[in-house]
Design a protein around this motif. Sequence first.
Motif: not given
Length: 102
Positions: A9-14, A16
């Motif tokens: 899961r990568i938060f920025e950019p979203e 998953t």
Amino acid sequence: MDAIGATLRIFEPEVTTAGNMTRMVITVLGVVADMELEFIRDRQRAGNEAVKVKGVYEGRQKRVNDVEFRRLAAKGVAKAQIARDLGVSRMTAYRALESRDT
């Protein structure tokens, strides 16, 4: 990651890898990135060949003369130590010393 049940899961950019659609998008992006890398290599090869035809391309200049490698090897200095002393990679030292054998 699937084998152990993990997801990314990568938060920025979203982004998953938890959903099937996202996995497909990531796979497609990976293929596109791989294709672009091949295109870059092809353009680089074509450029190198074009300047070779003109007689301009000679490749990168050596940083250290092979004679120096051989001199240190003849003294019994280890290849890894020769690389450290001359400020090059171990593979460069191995290749330089192999070239004298062939």
